[in-house]
Design an enzyme around this catalytic site. Structure first.
Site, PDB file in Angstrom:
ATOM      1  N   GLU A  93       0.805  -1.219   0.000  1.00 26.30           N
ATOM      2  CA  GLU A  93       0.000   0.000   0.000  1.00 26.30           C
ATOM      3  C   GLU A  93       0.836   1.266   0.000  1.00 26.30           C
ATOM      4  O   GLU A  93       1.990   1.275   0.416  1.00 26.30           O
ATOM      5  CB  GLU A  93      -0.978  -0.017   1.177  1.00 26.30           C
ATOM      6  CG  GLU A  93      -0.324  -0.097   2.518  1.00 26.30           C
ATOM      7  CD  GLU A  93      -1.355  -0.341   3.619  1.00 26.30           C
ATOM      8  OE1 GLU A  93      -1.862  -1.464   3.699  1.00 26.30           O
ATOM      9  OE2 GLU A  93      -1.624   0.583   4.382  1.00 26.30           O
ATOM     10  N   CYS A 122       3.542   8.395   0.620  1.00 27.31           N
ATOM     11  CA  CYS A 122       4.274   7.498   1.508  1.00 27.31           C
ATOM     12  C   CYS A 122       4.329   6.151   0.796  1.00 27.31           C
ATOM     13  O   CYS A 122       3.279   5.567   0.515  1.00 27.31           O
ATOM     14  CB  CYS A 122       3.501   7.422   2.821  1.00 27.31           C
ATOM     15  SG  CYS A 122       4.064   6.164   3.927  1.00 27.31           S
ATOM     16  N   CYS A 155       7.355  -6.879   6.767  1.00 27.01           N
ATOM     17  CA  CYS A 155       8.589  -6.349   7.354  1.00 27.01           C
ATOM     18  C   CYS A 155       9.151  -7.383   8.319  1.00 27.01           C
ATOM     19  O   CYS A 155       8.405  -8.033   9.051  1.00 27.01           O
ATOM     20  CB  CYS A 155       8.329  -5.041   8.092  1.00 27.01           C
ATOM     21  SG  CYS A 155       9.857  -4.320   8.757  1.00 27.01           S
ATOM     22  N   CYS A 200       8.523  -4.713  14.934  1.00 29.13           N
ATOM     23  CA  CYS A 200       8.247  -3.776  16.021  1.00 29.13           C
ATOM     24  C   CYS A 200       6.881  -4.126  16.606  1.00 29.13           C
ATOM     25  O   CYS A 200       5.937  -4.417  15.862  1.00 29.13           O
ATOM     26  CB  CYS A 200       8.283  -2.332  15.520  1.00 29.13           C
ATOM     27  SG  CYS A 200       9.874  -1.910  14.814  1.00 29.13           S
ATOM     28  N   CYS A 240       3.479  -2.302  15.340  1.00 30.86           N
ATOM     29  CA  CYS A 240       3.314  -1.973  13.917  1.00 30.86           C
ATOM     30  C   CYS A 240       2.583  -3.071  13.156  1.00 30.86           C
ATOM     31  O   CYS A 240       2.893  -4.251  13.298  1.00 30.86           O
ATOM     32  CB  CYS A 240       4.689  -1.734  13.309  1.00 30.86           C
ATOM     33  SG  CYS A 240       4.658  -1.504  11.526  1.00 30.86           S
ATOM     34  N   CYS A 260       0.730   2.897   7.627  1.00 28.83           N
ATOM     35  CA  CYS A 260       0.838   1.963   6.517  1.00 28.83           C
ATOM     36  C   CYS A 260       0.874   0.526   7.009  1.00 28.83           C
ATOM     37  O   CYS A 260       1.359   0.239   8.077  1.00 28.83           O
ATOM     38  CB  CYS A 260       2.127   2.241   5.763  1.00 28.83           C
ATOM     39  SG  CYS A 260       1.843   2.859   4.130  1.00 28.83           S
TER      40      CYS A 260
END
Ligand code: SAH
Ligand code: SF4
Length: 359
Positions: free
Chosen positions: A95, A116, A123, A127, A130, A344
């Site tokens: 996205e 962005c 990922c 974290c 997130c 995001c």
């Protein structure tokens, strides 16, 4: 030739495009004509490059792919933040977010449109707060998949984008080679023509890659996601801190600022009862002073399934005041409408969950 053997043309910088054309026996000015079709006229098939002979167009089609990403879903109205969900050629979802009239958060001029972009599918850094890290890491994006997010959003909205921030899904510095390629294409006159000072990379703190980036000639901006002023707090929410602790990270930042003209920005998400104490604010001021850095405070956007919450308005303002009284240039994001403003990674996650629910 199958597309797997072809070269992804929007991942090439100009000199590489010239070289490839030379190999095809073409004069070097063809590279300029082709870049013009790709980045100015933005055609979607090589066949539309009508100032090239049919024979050359055929040969180009045999040698290159044009990439392209498919828009699946848009969320948000034109005067607010809009989210764009894309499907890549291999079916993966990513996205991008378009932020209107963004305040001068990263040092660019205000009143401009900012995109962005994502740099990875998922990922690997996990974290704890997130959405992007929740489903793990799938793969790096190619340079063209990064560049195509910009092109697709401009074409969908018919609006000109002025700033690019690498703050979407993924850790840009873990995909540095492709990210730098995409930045060169975005920044170039023959490419998308975005000024280097209008491009910001955000990192969770990959210290060795921060040093590598410092050695690059580009004058882009860097934002470091600190989110904690002590190792104790950072270890709790950012696993990367166990590899590169705050001192290792800050000394890489020292190296970066010694090599660059722009000020660095610390991003700091405010999470209730995790990193929002007066003590954290005081220590954060010290780190910012050491680096002459700006601080962007971002009230946490809740992610479904995660336990964290944003602090009260009063706590946010108090945290800001502690920084300001110490002379730190600090901003606090105060906008309304957080439902769509969510960070995001969340739209993708939601869509994936819906798809799973349907099967
Ligand atoms: N991986 C890079 C860039 C992508 S994340 C990084 O971590 O910096 C971009 C920013 O969004 C980071 O500062 C990240 O911490 C922040 N972010 C992630 N989830 C968030 C959430 N739920 N609310 C607010 N900000 C969030
Ligand atoms: Fe990855 Fe950045 Fe999310 Fe951390 S905050 S999981 S590094 S995208």
């Amino acid at each position: 030739m199958t597309s797997a053997c072809k070269t992804d043309i929007k991942s090439l910088v100009f000199s590489e495009l010239q070289e490839q054309l030379r190999d095809l026996g073409e004069p070097s000015y063809r590279a300029g004509q082709i870049a013009d079709w790709l980045y100015k006229k933005r055609i979607d098939t090589i066949d539309k490059m009508t100032n090239l002979s049919q024979a050359l167009r055929r040969r180009l089609s045999e040698t290159f792919t044009l990439g392209g990403i498919d828009l699946v879903r848009v969320l948000g109205a034109s005067d607010t933040t809009r989210k764009f969900l894309f499907r890549l050629a291999d079916g993966n979802l990513i996205e991008s977010v378009l932020i209107p009239a963004s305040p001068a958060l990263y040092g660019g001029k205000s009143d401009r449109r900012t995109i962005c972009v994502s740099t990875q599918v998922g990922c690997a850094y996990g974290c704890k707060f997130c959405a992007s890290g929740l489903e793990g890491f799938a793969r790096n994006l190619s340079a063209s998949e990064i560049v195509d997010q910009f092109i697709a959003v401009e074409s969908e909205t018919s609006e000109k984008i002025d700033n690019v921030v690498f703050m979407g899904m993924g850790e840009p510095l873990a995909n540095l080679e492709k990210v730098l390629r995409a930045i060169r294409i975005m920044n170039a006159e023959w490419g998308l023509g975005v000024g280097a000072r209008h491009i910001t990379i955000s990192t969770s703190g990959l210290a060795p890659q921060i040093r590598k980036l410092a050695d690059e000639a580009l004058q882009i901006r860097l934002a470091v996601s600190l989110h904690g002023a002590t190792d104790e707090v950072r270890n709790r929410i950012m696993p990367i801190n166990r590899r590169y602790n705050i001192e290792i990270l800050l000394s890489a930042c020292d190296y970066y600022t010694a090599h660059k003209k722009q000020r660095l920005t610390f991003e700091y998400i405010l999470i209730a009862d995790v990193n929002d104490s007066d003590e954290q604010a005081r220590l954060l001021s010290r780190h910012a002073q050491r680096l002459s850095a700006k601080v962007n405070l971002i009230p946490y956007n809740s992610v479904s399934g995660l336990p964290w919450a944003r602090p009260s308005k009063e706590r946010q303002e108090k945290f800001l005041a502690i920084l300001r009284v110490r002379g730190i240039p600090a901003t606090l994001r105060r906008e309304k409408g957080h439902d769509i403003d969510a960070a995001c990674g969340q739209l993708r996650l939601q869509t994936q969950r819906e798809q799973i629910a349907k099967t």
